[in-house]
Motif scaffolding. Structure first.
Motif, PDB file in Angstrom:
ATOM      1  N   GLY A 144      -6.412 -17.378  24.110  1.00 41.58           N
ATOM      2  CA  GLY A 144      -5.780 -16.213  24.716  1.00 41.58           C
ATOM      3  C   GLY A 144      -6.738 -15.426  25.580  1.00 41.58           C
ATOM      4  O   GLY A 144      -6.377 -14.919  26.652  1.00 41.58           O
ATOM      5  N   LYS A 145      -8.017 -15.337  25.142  1.00 39.83           N
ATOM      6  CA  LYS A 145      -9.027 -14.610  25.912  1.00 39.83           C
ATOM      7  C   LYS A 145      -9.428 -15.359  27.179  1.00 39.83           C
ATOM      8  O   LYS A 145      -9.886 -14.750  28.148  1.00 39.83           O
ATOM      9  N   ASN A 146      -9.269 -16.691  27.183  1.00 41.20           N
ATOM     10  CA  ASN A 146      -9.681 -17.506  28.319  1.00 41.20           C
ATOM     11  C   ASN A 146      -8.514 -17.937  29.200  1.00 41.20           C
ATOM     12  O   ASN A 146      -8.700 -18.715  30.127  1.00 41.20           O
ATOM     13  N   ASP A 147      -7.327 -17.458  28.894  1.00 41.95           N
ATOM     14  CA  ASP A 147      -6.132 -17.820  29.655  1.00 41.95           C
ATOM     15  C   ASP A 147      -5.938 -16.810  30.781  1.00 41.95           C
ATOM     16  O   ASP A 147      -5.733 -15.620  30.528  1.00 41.95           O
ATOM     17  N   PRO A 148      -6.013 -17.238  32.053  1.00 41.84           N
ATOM     18  CA  PRO A 148      -5.838 -16.290  33.164  1.00 41.84           C
ATOM     19  C   PRO A 148      -4.521 -15.521  33.095  1.00 41.84           C
ATOM     20  O   PRO A 148      -4.451 -14.385  33.571  1.00 41.84           O
ATOM     21  N   GLU A 149      -3.482 -16.147  32.517  1.00 41.54           N
ATOM     22  CA  GLU A 149      -2.197 -15.460  32.433  1.00 41.54           C
ATOM     23  C   GLU A 149      -2.246 -14.282  31.468  1.00 41.54           C
ATOM     24  O   GLU A 149      -1.332 -13.450  31.467  1.00 41.54           O
ATOM     25  N   LYS A 150      -3.286 -14.203  30.647  1.00 40.46           N
ATOM     26  CA  LYS A 150      -3.435 -13.079  29.717  1.00 40.46           C
ATOM     27  C   LYS A 150      -4.383 -12.008  30.266  1.00 40.46           C
ATOM     28  O   LYS A 150      -4.534 -10.958  29.647  1.00 40.46           O
ATOM     29  N   TYR A 151      -5.042 -12.275  31.404  1.00 36.55           N
ATOM     30  CA  TYR A 151      -5.895 -11.263  32.005  1.00 36.55           C
ATOM     31  C   TYR A 151      -5.027 -10.103  32.501  1.00 36.55           C
ATOM     32  O   TYR A 151      -3.822 -10.255  32.738  1.00 36.55           O
ATOM     33  N   ASN A 152      -5.648  -8.966  32.701  1.00 41.14           N
ATOM     34  CA  ASN A 152      -4.889  -7.807  33.171  1.00 41.14           C
ATOM     35  C   ASN A 152      -4.330  -8.040  34.579  1.00 41.14           C
ATOM     36  O   ASN A 152      -3.198  -7.663  34.879  1.00 41.14           O
ATOM     37  N   SER A 153      -5.123  -8.693  35.421  1.00 42.53           N
ATOM     38  CA  SER A 153      -4.662  -8.992  36.781  1.00 42.53           C
ATOM     39  C   SER A 153      -5.533 -10.096  37.362  1.00 42.53           C
ATOM     40  O   SER A 153      -6.646 -10.347  36.891  1.00 42.53           O
ATOM     41  N   TYR A 154      -5.037 -10.749  38.378  1.00 42.59           N
ATOM     42  CA  TYR A 154      -5.843 -11.724  39.120  1.00 42.59           C
ATOM     43  C   TYR A 154      -5.250 -11.891  40.513  1.00 42.59           C
ATOM     44  O   TYR A 154      -4.116 -11.491  40.806  1.00 42.59           O
ATOM     45  N   GLN A 155      -6.053 -12.547  41.357  1.00 41.95           N
ATOM     46  CA  GLN A 155      -5.627 -12.856  42.722  1.00 41.95           C
ATOM     47  C   GLN A 155      -6.429 -14.062  43.191  1.00 41.95           C
ATOM     48  O   GLN A 155      -7.634 -14.149  42.958  1.00 41.95           O
ATOM     49  N   TYR A 156      -5.771 -15.003  43.835  1.00 48.05           N
ATOM     50  CA  TYR A 156      -6.482 -16.181  44.340  1.00 48.05           C
ATOM     51  C   TYR A 156      -5.668 -16.829  45.451  1.00 48.05           C
ATOM     52  O   TYR A 156      -4.467 -16.566  45.620  1.00 48.05           O
ATOM     53  N   THR A 157      -6.341 -17.684  46.206  1.00 48.65           N
ATOM     54  CA  THR A 157      -5.707 -18.515  47.221  1.00 48.65           C
ATOM     55  C   THR A 157      -5.753 -19.956  46.733  1.00 48.65           C
ATOM     56  O   THR A 157      -6.762 -20.395  46.178  1.00 48.65           O
ATOM     57  N   SER A 158      -4.663 -20.683  46.921  1.00 47.43           N
ATOM     58  CA  SER A 158      -4.627 -22.077  46.455  1.00 47.43           C
ATOM     59  C   SER A 158      -4.108 -22.989  47.559  1.00 47.43           C
ATOM     60  O   SER A 158      -3.316 -22.583  48.407  1.00 47.43           O
ATOM     61  N   PHE A 159      -4.610 -24.203  47.520  1.00 46.14           N
ATOM     62  CA  PHE A 159      -4.125 -25.252  48.404  1.00 46.14           C
ATOM     63  C   PHE A 159      -3.626 -26.388  47.535  1.00 46.14           C
ATOM     64  O   PHE A 159      -4.357 -26.933  46.706  1.00 46.14           O
TER      65      PHE A 159
END
Length: 813
Positions: free
Chosen positions: A131-146
Motif C-alpha cells: 500500500g505504501k509503494n502503490d502509486p494509486e495510494k499516493y496523495n497525488s501524482y503526475q506523469y507523461t506516458s507513451f
C-alpha cells in the motif's frame, strides 16, 4: 603583478576541489548490454556484481546497465543461463555487449514446504508495504506516458527454435503488424478520486476491429499490487498479493548491495499447484528500501495450452523523494482465435482453423512527480480529454522526452484530428458499434433510426416506418428528430417529434421538448438507461403482448453533475387509452384518461468514466455497479385525473467468487400509492410467451405476461457463470455454463386486487434455470440455450407447464 604565496595556495586548492567535485559528479561509467547469445534478445534485470563485497546493479528492461569505470571485474547471473565473468581488460574496451548462454537443462520449479523461509518472510514484508509503494495510494501524482500496442499473427514472426518459455515471444515482428496503436498522454491523480488523462497525440494503423481495441486497453497497465488481473477472460493471481503467500512458492536465489546501500533480493516464484486461480512463474527483485518490487518478470509458458501464453516485464524506479513509481512495462500475450475456413473441396465439410496471434504492449513513463500540490479544481469534469492544440503539444512533449524506446520515426510527432479520434476509440468502445447497438446508423448530417425502419413485438407485430434525428455534424448545440411507424398487427399509425438543446455543446447537459404517440407496456419501467442490443435484458421488449396507447407531451432537463451521477427532471401530460385486441385487454378494460406527471430519474454508476466527446457519451470504463431510481408524482392539475406517488428502484452489480467464475445480481423494487391508474401499477416482469422462446435476462422466464400485478414488490435475479473450470480453452467446444435463480414478492392490496381484477405474488415466486451459452460463436454474436423451472406457491398444476425452454444470443465485443 605577482600573486602572494598564500593566495596562490588558496587558488590552487579551489581548483583542485572543483576538479575533484567535477570528477565525482561526472565520473566515467562503463555501459553494457546483456543479451541472449541464441537470438540476441535483451535479458532484462540480469544481476551484475562488480566487487567482492557484492556491490552490484541490474540491467534495465532493455538489458542495459552501467557501472563505475574503476571496477576490476564483473560477474553476471541470470535465471536459466550460465553465469559469466568479465575481466578488467575487457571492461576497459568501452561499451560492452555481453552474450549469455542458456542452460541446456530446464530450470526446475521452486519447491518447499509451507513453513516460513527467507523468500516467504521477505514477501510478507512486501505485501505489508505494498500500500505504501502503490502509486494509486499516493496523495497525488503526475506523469507523461507513451504506449505502443501491436498485434500480429504468429506467422509474421521470426522463426526460432522450439522453446516452451516466453523468450520466444520476445521475437520482433517481421513485416507489417495486423494492428498498431500509439498513444502519448499526460495523466494526473489526486486523492480520493480525482483523475484525468489528457491525450496529447495518437496514431492508429491496420485493421480497426473492436476486439483489438478492447485488448489494447486491457493490457495497457497491469497492476502488480492487485490481488488479480484479467486478460482475455482469464484471471491471474498476482505474485505480490495476500493470497499469493499461500498459493506460491518463493525462494531467494541471490542478493547484492546497490549504490544506495540498499539490499536487493532476487526471488524466484511459481504456483504450488497448476489449478485455479491461474498462477505465474517468474523472478522479481525486491529492494529493501520500503520492501518494494524493483523489477518483475512473470510468465505463463507456452507449454500450458489451457490458457493464453502471457509474459510480463515491469521495472520500477526509486524517485528522488524516496517513493517508487513505474518506469517501463511490457506485456506480451499469445492467444488463439478459432475460425471456420471454407468447405474442403474433397470432404465438403468446414475445417476449423486455429489462428495464433501475439499482442505486445509497451508503456514508458516520463516526467514522474508525486505528492504535488494539486487541487480538485485542477481536474476537468471528464477523466479523459483531448488536447485541443494537437501538433504543438505533441512536438513540445516529444522534444522533452529522451529515452531509447521513444524515437520520432516510430511515434506520433505529426498527429491529425482524425488520428486522435480513432485512437481515442481504442481506449473506449467503438462509436459506430455503440450507435448501431442503440438503433442508429449515421448518414451525413443525420442518424437514421433503423429500429423505426423495422421492429417487432407480439402486440404490434412487424412494425414498419421511418425515423431520423440530426447529429453533431449539423450542430453541436441541438438535435431535431421524428418518426412515423405502422404496426401490421395492431393496424395503428404512431408518430413523434422532439427537439433537444445542448447549451454547452456536450451531452452532459440537455433540455428536451417532445411529443410521442406510442404504445407502452402496462407498468413499463422508465429507468434512465438506453435500450441496447448489447444488453440481453432488453430482448424482453420483443415479447410484450399487452400494451396501451399514449399520446405524451414531455419537457425535461438532463444534467450530469459529475460522471458517476446522471439526473433527469421531467414533467409530462398524456392521454391514455387501450383497444380490446386480446383477452387481457378485454378483461381489464378502462376508459381513456389524462395523466399529468412530474418526476426525477437518477442513475448512479460508481467507477464509470466518460471521454469528453461532442458526438456521444463514450464510456471509458465500465461501472463497478449500476443503480437506478425513479420518483414520479401524479397530479390533479391541467385536467390530470390521478394523484399518486410512484417509486421504483433497480440495482445491478457483479463479483467473482473464484478467478474464473462471475456472479451477477440484479435487484428490483417498487411502491405505488393508492388511487393510481392501472397502467402505472407494476407487472410481475415476466417474459414467458410460449414453451420455447427467446431468453430475456433478469426477468421471470416462466411467468406469463401480466400474470401478476403489484403495488409493492421486490425481486432478485441471480446469475452465476461457472466459467470453463472443467473444460479447457483448448477444446473446440467452448460453452459458458450459467446457473440462474430468480425470486420475487409482490402485493396489490385487497382493494386493488378487486378493483383491477389482478392477482399478486405475495407468497413468493420462485424459478431456477440452467443455461449453456456460447455454443455457437459468429464474430461478435454468441448463441445459447437454457431451461427454467417454476416451483413454489405459484407452480402450475400441470408439471410440464412449469418448464420454459429458451434460446438466446449475446453480443460479445
Amino acid at each position: 603583478m605577482k600573486l602572494k604565496p598564500k593566495l596562490l595556495i588558496f587558488v590552487s586548492l579551489q581548483i583542485l576541489i572543483i576538479q575533484g567535485l567535477s570528477t565525482s559528479l561526472y565520473a566515467a561509467e562503463i555501459k553494457g548490454r546483456v543479451v541472449n547469445t541464441v537470438d540476441s534478445q535483451p535479458l532484462p534485470f540480469a544481476q551484475v556484481i562488480y566487487s567482492s563485497g557484492k556491490r552490484g546493479t541490474s540491467s534495465n528492461i532493455d538489458g542495459w546497465f552501467s557501472i563505475p569505470d574503476t571496477v576490476r571485474f564483473m560477474h553476471l547471473s541470470y535465471i536459466g543461463f550460465h553465469s559469466i565473468n568479465v575481466s578488467r581488460e575487457k571492461l576497459q574496451k568501452g561499451e560492452l555487449i555481453i552474450r549469455m548462454i542458456p542452460m541446456e537443462n530446464e530450470v526446475l520449479p521452486v519447491t518447499g514446504s509451507t513453513k516460513d523461509n527467507a523468500g516467504l518472510r521477505i514477501m510478507k514484508r512486501v505485501v505489508e508495504n505494498r500500500g505504501k509503494n502503490d502509486p494509486e495510494k499516493y496523495n497525488s501524482y503526475q506523469y507523461t506516458s507513451f504506449q505502443k500496442f501491436s498485434l500480429a499473427p504468429i506467422s509474421l514472426m521470426t522463426k526460432v527454435p522450439h522453446d516452451t518459455s516466453l523468450r520466444v515471444i520476445n521475437q520482433p515482428f517481421v513485416g507489417n503488424a495486423l494492428f498498431s496503436m500509439e498513444t502519448l498522454s499526460r495523466k494526473k491523480m489526486l486523492q480520493p478520486d480525482h483523475k484525468n488523462e489528457e491525450i496529447i497525440s495518437a496514431k492508429v494503423t491496420g485493421e480497426r476491429k473492436e476486439p483489438y481495441l478492447l485488448l489494447a486497453n486491457q493490457i495497457q497497465d497491469l497492476p502488480v499490487n492487485a490481488e488479480f488481473f484479467t486478460i482475455l477472460d482469464h484471471s491471474y493471481l498476482s505474485p505480490v498479493s495476500q493470497y499469493a503467500l499461500i498459493k506460491y512458492y518463493f525462494a531467494v536465489t541471490d542478493t547484492f548491495l546497490n549504490a544506495g546501500n540498499d539490499t536487493v533480493f532476487t526471488i524466484r516464484f511459481n504456483p504450488k499447484k497448476r489449478k485455479s486461480p491461474i498462477g505465474l512463474n517468474g523472478v522479481m527483485q525486491i529492494n529493501s528500501h520500503g520492501y518494494a518490487v524493483q523489477s518483475l518478470m512473470a510468465e505463463r509458458p507456452l507449454a500450458d495450452k489451457k490458457v493464453s501464453a502471457l509474459s510480463i516485464q515491469q521495472q520500477y524506479d526509486l524517485l528522488p523523494d524516496g517513493k517508487w513509481f513505474p518506469g517501463e512495462q511490457i506485456t506480451i500475450v499469445r492467444f488463439t482465435l478459432k475460425s471456420a475456413a471454407n468447405k474442403d473441396s474433397v470432404k465438403r465439410n468446414r475445417v476449423r482453423i486455429n489462428n495464433e496471434f501475439e499482442a505486445i504492449n509497451r508503456t514508458s513513463y516520463y516526467q514522474r512527480e508525486i505528492n504535488l500540490p494539486l487541487k480538485p479544481e485542477d481536474f476537468p469534469k471528464y477523466k479523459v480529454t483531448i488536447n485541443p492544440n494537437l501538433r504543438e503539444s505533441a512536438e513540445k512533449t516529444i522534444d522533452s522526452l529522451q529515452h531509447e524506446p521513444f524515437v520520432k520515426k516510430d511515434t506520433i510527432a505529426n498527429p491529425s484530428p482524425e488520428s486522435i479520434s480513432e485512437a481515442n476509440d481504442l481506449i473506449t468502445k467503438s462509436k459506430l458499434i455503440r450507435l448501431l447497438a442503440e438503433g442508429k446508423i449515421p448518414v451525413g448530417y443525420f442518424n437514421i433510426n433503423y429500429d423505426r425502419l423495422f421492429s417487432y413485438n407480439l402486440y404490434e407485430g412487424i412494425k414498419l416506418g421511418v425515423g431520423a434525428e440530426s447529429n453533431r455534424r449539423l450542430s453541436r448545440y441541438f438535435t431535431v428528430g421524428g418518426y412515423v411507424t405502422y404496426g401490421l398487427k395492431d393496424k395503428s399509425v404512431r408518430q413523434g417529434e422532439w427537439f433537444d438543446i445542448y447549451p454547452k455543446g456536450y451531452y452532459d447537459f440537455r433540455v428536451h421538448l417532445g411529443y410521442r404517440d406510442m404504445n407502452m407496456e402496462f407498468g413499463e419501467p422508465e429507468f434512465l438507461e438506453k435500450k441496447s442490443l448489447l444488453n440481453p435484458e432488453f430482448f424482453r421488449s420483443l415479447l410484450i403482448e399487452n400494451m396501451y396507447a399514449t399520446q405524451r407531451f414531455s419537457l425535461g432537463v438532463e444534467v450530469m453533475p459529475f460522471q458517476e451521477l446522471n439526473t433527469y427532471l421531467f414533467t409530462d401530460i398524456s392521454n391514455n387509452s387501450a383497444r380490446q385486441t386480446n383477452p387481457f385487454l378485454v378483461q381489464h378494460i378502462f376508459s381513456p384518461f389524462n395523466l399529468v406527471r412530474a418526476g426525477l430519474s437518477l442513475r448512479y454508476a460508481p467507477g464509470i468514466t466518460f471521454i469528453k466527446d461532442p458526438d456521444m457519451m463514450i464510456e471509458n470504463t465500465t461501472p463497478k455497479s449500476d443503480w437506478f431510481l425513479n420518483v414520479i408524482q401524479g397530479m390533479n392539475v391541467f385536467q390530470g385525473e390521478y394523484q399518486y406517488t410512484k417509486i421504483e428502484f433497480k440495482g445491478k452489480f457483479h463479483f467473482q467468487l473464484s478467478s474464473k467464475s462471475m456472479t451477477s445480481i440484479t435487484l428490483r423494487a417498487g411502491h405505488i400509492s393508492d388511487h393510481g391508474p392501472i397502467t402505472e401499477y407494476f407487472n410481475g416482469y415476466g417474459s414467458y410467451v410460449s414453451a420455447f422462446s427467446l431468453i430475456a435476462q433478469n426477468s421471470f422466464t416462466t411467468m406469463r405476461q401480466n400474470e401478476f400485478g403489484a403495488a409493492d414488490y421486490s425481486s432478485i435475479f441471480l446469475r452465476h457463470d461457472l466459467g470453463l473450470w472443467f473444460l479447457s480453452s483448448g477444446h473446440k467446444f467452448n460453452p459458458d455454463f450459467v446457473l440462474a435463480q430468480n425470486l420475487g414478492f409482490g402485493s396489490l392490496g385487497n382493494s386493488n386486487r378487486i378493483l383491477f381484477g389482478l392477482n399478486d405474488f405475495r407468497k413468493g415466486y420462485y424459478e431456477s434455470g440452467f443455461e449453456i451459452n456460447n455454443i455457437l460463436r459468429m464474430e461478435f454474436l454468441s448463441w445459447g440455450l437454457g431451461i427454467y423451472y417454476r416451483y413454489g406457491p405459484y407452480s402450475l398444476p400441470n408439471f410440464g407447464d412449469n418448464f420454459a425452454y429458451k434460446f438466446g444470443f449475446i453480443f460479445k465485443l
